[in-house]
Motif scaffolding. Structure first.
Motif, PDB file in Angstrom:
ATOM      1  N   GLY A 184       0.816  -1.212   0.000  1.00 24.57           N
ATOM      2  CA  GLY A 184       0.000   0.000   0.000  1.00 24.57           C
ATOM      3  C   GLY A 184       0.847   1.257   0.000  1.00 24.57           C
ATOM      4  O   GLY A 184       1.970   1.265   0.508  1.00 24.57           O
ATOM      5  N   GLY A 207      10.943  -0.498   7.409  1.00 22.16           N
ATOM      6  CA  GLY A 207       9.535  -0.862   7.523  1.00 22.16           C
ATOM      7  C   GLY A 207       8.605  -0.256   6.499  1.00 22.16           C
ATOM      8  O   GLY A 207       7.393  -0.248   6.685  1.00 22.16           O
ATOM      9  N   THR A 208       9.151   0.261   5.390  1.00 24.18           N
ATOM     10  CA  THR A 208       8.287   0.899   4.393  1.00 24.18           C
ATOM     11  C   THR A 208       7.873  -0.060   3.280  1.00 24.18           C
ATOM     12  O   THR A 208       7.111   0.318   2.389  1.00 24.18           O
ATOM     13  N   GLY A 209       8.407  -1.273   3.311  1.00 25.57           N
ATOM     14  CA  GLY A 209       7.974  -2.275   2.335  1.00 25.57           C
ATOM     15  C   GLY A 209       9.018  -2.647   1.295  1.00 25.57           C
ATOM     16  O   GLY A 209       8.674  -3.177   0.247  1.00 25.57           O
ATOM     17  N   LYS A 210      10.289  -2.397   1.584  1.00 27.24           N
ATOM     18  CA  LYS A 210      11.336  -2.700   0.602  1.00 27.24           C
ATOM     19  C   LYS A 210      11.433  -4.208   0.354  1.00 27.24           C
ATOM     20  O   LYS A 210      11.571  -4.644  -0.782  1.00 27.24           O
ATOM     21  N   THR A 211      11.329  -4.966   1.428  1.00 25.52           N
ATOM     22  CA  THR A 211      11.377  -6.430   1.271  1.00 25.52           C
ATOM     23  C   THR A 211      10.164  -6.923   0.495  1.00 25.52           C
ATOM     24  O   THR A 211      10.287  -7.777  -0.392  1.00 25.52           O
ATOM     25  N   LEU A 212       9.012  -6.349   0.792  1.00 23.79           N
ATOM     26  CA  LEU A 212       7.788  -6.707   0.044  1.00 23.79           C
ATOM     27  C   LEU A 212       7.956  -6.392  -1.433  1.00 23.79           C
ATOM     28  O   LEU A 212       7.547  -7.169  -2.298  1.00 23.79           O
ATOM     29  N   ASP A 232      19.293  -7.276   1.778  1.00 30.47           N
ATOM     30  CA  ASP A 232      18.854  -6.226   2.700  1.00 30.47           C
ATOM     31  C   ASP A 232      20.097  -5.642   3.375  1.00 30.47           C
ATOM     32  O   ASP A 232      21.119  -6.316   3.470  1.00 30.47           O
ATOM     33  N   HIS A 288      -4.233  -4.254   5.815  1.00 31.80           N
ATOM     34  CA  HIS A 288      -3.985  -5.002   7.051  1.00 31.80           C
ATOM     35  C   HIS A 288      -5.224  -5.193   7.923  1.00 31.80           C
ATOM     36  O   HIS A 288      -5.135  -5.769   8.998  1.00 31.80           O
ATOM     37  N   ALA A 337       5.160  -0.976   8.427  1.00 36.40           N
ATOM     38  CA  ALA A 337       5.371  -1.931   9.519  1.00 36.40           C
ATOM     39  C   ALA A 337       4.674  -1.457  10.793  1.00 36.40           C
ATOM     40  O   ALA A 337       4.081  -2.253  11.524  1.00 36.40           O
TER      41      ALA A 337
END
Ligand code: ATP
Length: 275
Positions: free
Chosen positions: A20, A60-65, A122, A205, A230
């Motif tokens: 999102g 926690g901003t969604g980089k892994t996602l 990461d 979420h 996150a």
């Protein structure tokens, strides 16, 4: 084949729809990925293949996602690692691990019957910090050098095409060698979400949670300035826990309000120890 299907059954892949408040970042990333998908033309025109994409932004901003969704979008095997895994006391061990990572990516793709592999690193700044400045140890240099060697060796007609996606919240710390053309030469900013973005993330979420009629996601978004994805995920979870503790069948606005304070007090949701 069948084995892979069984092995991965139940584990749903992450897609861009699960992220999102990052429509601009997603658009930029997709553009780069669409370019990669077009490998026949890239080869025909002799274009230098895109090998590395750098995702920058706070924790926690969604980089892994984003990296996982990129793997799904390009039908690539996903191999995840962190810069901290490569730092070793003994000379050569870090470099050896970099070699193994690329080997593992090739093997995973072949095993899954895929032509593409996406390696996610990461905290790249730990392995790719400026040489001779932030690090005094020789080992860092060898490890970083090995990564550069592996990247330079990637070819558009390799049996398994490898794309690297790295994440950092300290892009300023990276060794310039990593950012040169043919390495991590695409950069996508993944910033904290604005209010509209926070609403989108809250929707994602809470989609599987029973919400009471009084819940106003736009009000919650207004009260959560500075929250990352996150943080918002944690907020939705805390609100649900609170509702359960009170024996409520639904989560109400009050549960969210009280949880906002809790998530704020919790301070940084950064998984890493802050140094
Ligand atoms: P870090 O830099 O700390 O590794 P990150 O940017 O890689 O963080 P993620 O690991 O992708 O962040 O996010 C952690 C969790 O937070 C996700 O699994 C998800 O639940 C939630 N989250 C973060 N950003 C978003 C987002 N934009 N949309 C939906 N959920 C998000």
């Amino acid at each position: 084949g069948n084995f892979a299907a069984v092995k991965f059954a139940g584990r749903r892949e992450v897609t861009f729809d699960d992220i999102g408040g990052q429509s601009f970042a997603i658009q930029e990333l997709k553009e780069a990925l669409d370019f990669i998908k077009n490998h026949q033309d890239i080869k025909r025109l002799g274009i230098r293949p895109l090998k590395g994409i750098l995702l920058t932004g706070p924790p926690g901003t969604g980089k892994t996602l984003m990296a996982k969704a990129a793997a799904c979008y390009t039908d690539a095997a996903f191999i995840s690692s962190s810069g901290s895994e490569f730092i070793e006391m003994y000379a050569g061990v870090g470099a050896q691990r970099v070699r193994k990572l690329f080997q593992k990516a090739r093997e995973s793709a072949l095993r899954a019957g895929k032509r593409n592999a996406l390696i996610f690193i990461d905290e790249i700044e730990i392995l790719g910090g400026k040489r001779g400045k932030t690090t005094s140890h020789l080992e860092y240099d060898q490890t970083l050098n090995q990564l550069l060697v592996e990247m330079d060796g990637l070819k558009v007609d390799d049996q398994v095409r490898i794309l690297l996606v790295a994440a950092t919240n300290r892009a300023d710390m990276l060794d310039p060698a990593l950012l040169r053309p043919g390495r991590f030469d695409r950069c996508v900013k993944v910033d904290l979400p604005d209010k509209e973005g926070r609403i989108e993330i809250l929707k994602l979420h809470t989609r599987n949670k029973p919400l009471a009629g009084d819940v106003k996601l736009d009000l919650i978004a207004k009260e959560t300035f500075g929250f990352s994805g996150a943080h918002l995920e944690s907020l939705a979870n805390e609100a649900a826990i609170l509702a359960m503790r009170e024996g409520c069948r639904e989560i109400s606005q009050r549960h969210f309000n009280e949880s906002i304070d809790k998530v704020m007090m919790g301070g940084k949701l950064d998984k890493r120890p802050s140094e």
